[in-house]
Design an enzyme around this catalytic site. Structure first.
Site, PDB file in Angstrom:
ATOM      1  N   HIS A 278     -47.106  55.846  14.037  1.00  0.00           N
ATOM      2  CA  HIS A 278     -47.054  57.269  14.399  1.00  0.00           C
ATOM      3  C   HIS A 278     -45.635  57.784  14.448  1.00  0.00           C
ATOM      4  O   HIS A 278     -44.681  57.017  14.547  1.00  0.00           O
ATOM      5  CB  HIS A 278     -47.762  57.558  15.737  1.00  0.00           C
ATOM      6  CG  HIS A 278     -47.215  56.841  16.951  1.00  0.00           C
ATOM      7  ND1 HIS A 278     -47.714  55.649  17.396  1.00  0.00           N
ATOM      8  CD2 HIS A 278     -46.231  57.173  17.824  1.00  0.00           C
ATOM      9  CE1 HIS A 278     -47.070  55.266  18.497  1.00  0.00           C
ATOM     10  NE2 HIS A 278     -46.145  56.174  18.778  1.00  0.00           N
TER      11      HIS A 278
ATOM     12  N   HIS B 214     -39.693  59.910  18.562  1.00  0.00           N
ATOM     13  CA  HIS B 214     -39.583  58.532  18.073  1.00  0.00           C
ATOM     14  C   HIS B 214     -40.502  58.284  16.882  1.00  0.00           C
ATOM     15  O   HIS B 214     -41.389  59.090  16.595  1.00  0.00           O
ATOM     16  CB  HIS B 214     -39.850  57.503  19.195  1.00  0.00           C
ATOM     17  CG  HIS B 214     -41.234  57.487  19.779  1.00  0.00           C
ATOM     18  ND1 HIS B 214     -41.582  58.157  20.928  1.00  0.00           N
ATOM     19  CD2 HIS B 214     -42.370  56.844  19.393  1.00  0.00           C
ATOM     20  CE1 HIS B 214     -42.855  57.927  21.205  1.00  0.00           C
ATOM     21  NE2 HIS B 214     -43.363  57.135  20.280  1.00  0.00           N
TER      22      HIS B 214
ATOM     23  N   GLU C 193     -40.102  52.605  18.193  1.00  0.00           N
ATOM     24  CA  GLU C 193     -41.131  51.858  18.915  1.00  0.00           C
ATOM     25  C   GLU C 193     -41.733  50.843  17.946  1.00  0.00           C
ATOM     26  O   GLU C 193     -41.967  51.175  16.779  1.00  0.00           O
ATOM     27  CB  GLU C 193     -42.221  52.844  19.400  1.00  0.00           C
ATOM     28  CG  GLU C 193     -43.394  52.189  20.123  1.00  0.00           C
ATOM     29  CD  GLU C 193     -44.453  53.218  20.596  1.00  0.00           C
ATOM     30  OE1 GLU C 193     -44.335  54.420  20.281  1.00  0.00           O
ATOM     31  OE2 GLU C 193     -45.401  52.781  21.269  1.00  0.00           O
TER      32      GLU C 193
HETATM   33  C1  LIG Z   1     -47.526  55.892  25.024  1.00  0.00           C
HETATM   34  C2  LIG Z   1     -46.541  55.188  24.113  1.00  0.00           C
HETATM   35  C3  LIG Z   1     -47.240  54.807  22.798  1.00  0.00           C
HETATM   36  O1  LIG Z   1     -46.969  55.318  21.716  1.00  0.00           O
HETATM   37  O2  LIG Z   1     -48.142  53.929  22.916  1.00  0.00           O
HETATM   38  C4  LIG Z   1     -45.284  56.013  23.907  1.00  0.00           C
HETATM   39  O3  LIG Z   1     -44.849  56.336  22.832  1.00  0.00           O
HETATM   40  S1  LIG Z   1     -44.461  56.398  25.338  1.00  0.00           S
HETATM   41  C5  LIG Z   1     -43.046  57.377  24.827  1.00  0.00           C
HETATM   42  C6  LIG Z   1     -42.086  57.605  25.946  1.00  0.00           C
HETATM   43  N1  LIG Z   1     -41.376  56.368  26.293  1.00  0.00           N
HETATM   44  C7  LIG Z   1     -40.111  56.088  25.920  1.00  0.00           C
HETATM   45  O4  LIG Z   1     -39.455  56.880  25.268  1.00  0.00           O
HETATM   46  C8  LIG Z   1     -39.575  54.751  26.389  1.00  0.00           C
HETATM   47  C9  LIG Z   1     -38.232  54.406  25.864  1.00  0.00           C
HETATM   48  N2  LIG Z   1     -37.245  55.447  26.127  1.00  0.00           N
HETATM   49  C10 LIG Z   1     -36.192  55.301  26.956  1.00  0.00           C
HETATM   50  O5  LIG Z   1     -36.007  54.236  27.580  1.00  0.00           O
HETATM   51  C11 LIG Z   1     -35.287  56.462  27.132  1.00  0.00           C
HETATM   52  O6  LIG Z   1     -35.983  57.664  26.773  1.00  0.00           O
HETATM   53  C12 LIG Z   1     -33.992  56.346  26.286  1.00  0.00           C
HETATM   54  C13 LIG Z   1     -34.281  56.225  24.782  1.00  0.00           C
HETATM   55  C14 LIG Z   1     -33.155  55.176  26.770  1.00  0.00           C
HETATM   56  C15 LIG Z   1     -33.220  57.651  26.456  1.00  0.00           C
HETATM   57  O7  LIG Z   1     -33.093  57.944  27.813  1.00  0.00           O
HETATM   58  P1  LIG Z   1     -32.216  59.200  28.282  1.00  0.00           P
HETATM   59  O8  LIG Z   1     -32.653  60.410  27.548  1.00  0.00           O
HETATM   60  O9  LIG Z   1     -32.191  59.214  29.773  1.00  0.00           O
HETATM   61  O10 LIG Z   1     -30.903  58.664  27.752  1.00  0.00           O
HETATM   62  P2  LIG Z   1     -29.467  59.115  27.684  1.00  0.00           P
HETATM   63  O11 LIG Z   1     -29.336  60.516  28.130  1.00  0.00           O
HETATM   64  O12 LIG Z   1     -28.686  58.036  28.350  1.00  0.00           O
HETATM   65  O13 LIG Z   1     -29.285  59.038  26.118  1.00  0.00           O
HETATM   66  C16 LIG Z   1     -28.477  58.121  25.488  1.00  0.00           C
HETATM   67  C17 LIG Z   1     -28.181  58.648  24.099  1.00  0.00           C
HETATM   68  O14 LIG Z   1     -29.373  58.516  23.315  1.00  0.00           O
HETATM   69  C18 LIG Z   1     -29.771  59.769  22.785  1.00  0.00           C
HETATM   70  N3  LIG Z   1     -31.235  59.849  22.824  1.00  0.00           N
HETATM   71  C19 LIG Z   1     -32.032  59.831  23.894  1.00  0.00           C
HETATM   72  N4  LIG Z   1     -33.312  59.911  23.559  1.00  0.00           N
HETATM   73  C20 LIG Z   1     -33.333  60.004  22.204  1.00  0.00           C
HETATM   74  C21 LIG Z   1     -34.367  60.116  21.241  1.00  0.00           C
HETATM   75  N5  LIG Z   1     -35.640  60.171  21.607  1.00  0.00           N
HETATM   76  N6  LIG Z   1     -34.036  60.160  19.949  1.00  0.00           N
HETATM   77  C22 LIG Z   1     -32.742  60.104  19.548  1.00  0.00           C
HETATM   78  N7  LIG Z   1     -31.694  60.000  20.427  1.00  0.00           N
HETATM   79  C23 LIG Z   1     -32.002  59.951  21.735  1.00  0.00           C
HETATM   80  C24 LIG Z   1     -29.147  60.794  23.712  1.00  0.00           C
HETATM   81  O15 LIG Z   1     -28.958  62.017  23.049  1.00  0.00           O
HETATM   82  C25 LIG Z   1     -27.839  60.134  24.076  1.00  0.00           C
HETATM   83  O16 LIG Z   1     -26.912  60.350  23.037  1.00  0.00           O
HETATM   84  P3  LIG Z   1     -25.381  60.701  23.303  1.00  0.00           P
HETATM   85  O17 LIG Z   1     -24.868  59.501  24.067  1.00  0.00           O
HETATM   86  O18 LIG Z   1     -24.789  60.831  21.939  1.00  0.00           O
HETATM   87  O19 LIG Z   1     -25.400  61.958  24.102  1.00  0.00           O
HETATM   88 CO   LIG Z   2     -45.271  56.221  20.746  1.00  0.00          CO
END
Ligand SMILES: C[C@@H](C(=O)O)C(=O)SCCNC(=O)CCNC(=O)[C@H](O)C(C)(C)COP(=O)(O)OP(=O)(O)OC[C@H]1O[C@@H](n2cnc3c(N)ncnc32)[C@H](O)[C@@H]1OP(=O)(O)O
Ligand SMILES: [Co+2]
Length: 134
Positions: free
Chosen positions: A7, A79, A130
């Site tokens: 996805h 993502h 992912e």
């Molecule tokens: C249900 C399940 C499924 O499919 O089965 C799902 O999908 S659940 C979907 C939801 N779950 C997740 O997303 C889980 C994994 N995600 C995470 O752990 C977090 O969202 C992070 C990816 C670590 C980002 O966290 P946060 O926004 O607090 O981070 P941050 O402000 O420290 O960001 C660090 C740097 O990464 C960038 N950044 C953050 N999120 C981003 C994204 N989605 N795509 C591209 N870049 C991204 C920011 O702009 C920043 O860049 P700069 O440093 O350049 O400013």
């Molecule tokens: Co997902």
């Protein structure tokens, strides 16, 4: 190693408004809204013949998509999810290649009931990746 595109996820502030765009404007087939408290999101899947779109709305104050939506208030691509045969082998390969696994490093059960892991967007060309065990 990676297989099919499972996805592409789009983060939105208002899941019903987003569903309306895909259902009514684009004429797609949608799942019901599925709360995923373990992941801090509520999900609707848009079923396409060859893949899915995952519409994500924050669930709870600690949702991992809150910061993204502050930066992208109109929503945006959040993502991509690729299928792998063996999630633990995939994780070990990613670690050996120097990629950062997010969270505890242990797979969680995703919205399809299969194990998933996320990897840091800075290690994948600015795209949050992912992996899902197929
Ligand atoms: C249900 C399940 C499924 O499919 O089965 C799902 O999908 S659940 C979907 C939801 N779950 C997740 O997303 C889980 C994994 N995600 C995470 O752990 C977090 O969202 C992070 C990816 C670590 C980002 O966290 P946060 O926004 O607090 O981070 P941050 O402000 O420290 O960001 C660090 C740097 O990464 C960038 N950044 C953050 N999120 C981003 C994204 N989605 N795509 C591209 N870049 C991204 C920011 O702009 C920043 O860049 P700069 O440093 O350049 O400013
Ligand atoms: Co997902």
């Amino acid at each position: 190693m990676i297989g099919r595109l499972n996805h592409v996820a789009i983060a939105v502030k208002d899941l019903e408004a987003a569903a309306k765009v895909y259902r009514d404007t684009l004429g797609a087939t949608l799942s019901a809204a599925l709360p995923q408290p373990e992941h801090g999101v509520t999900v609707i899947f848009v079923e396409l013949p060859n893949s899915k779109i995952e519409l994500l709305e924050p669930l709870g104050a600690d949702s991992p998509i809150n910061a993204f939506l502050e930066r992208n208030p109109g929503g945006g691509i959040h993502h991509v999810c690729y299928e792998v045969d063996d999630i633990l082998a995939a994780r070990d390969r990613m670690k050996a290649q120097g990629a950062r696994i997010l969270g505890s490093g242990e797979p969680k059960i995703g919205a399809h009931g299969k194990p998933v892991l996320f990897m840091h967007p800075k290690d994948f060309l600015g795209t949050l990746v992912e992996l899902e065990q197929a």
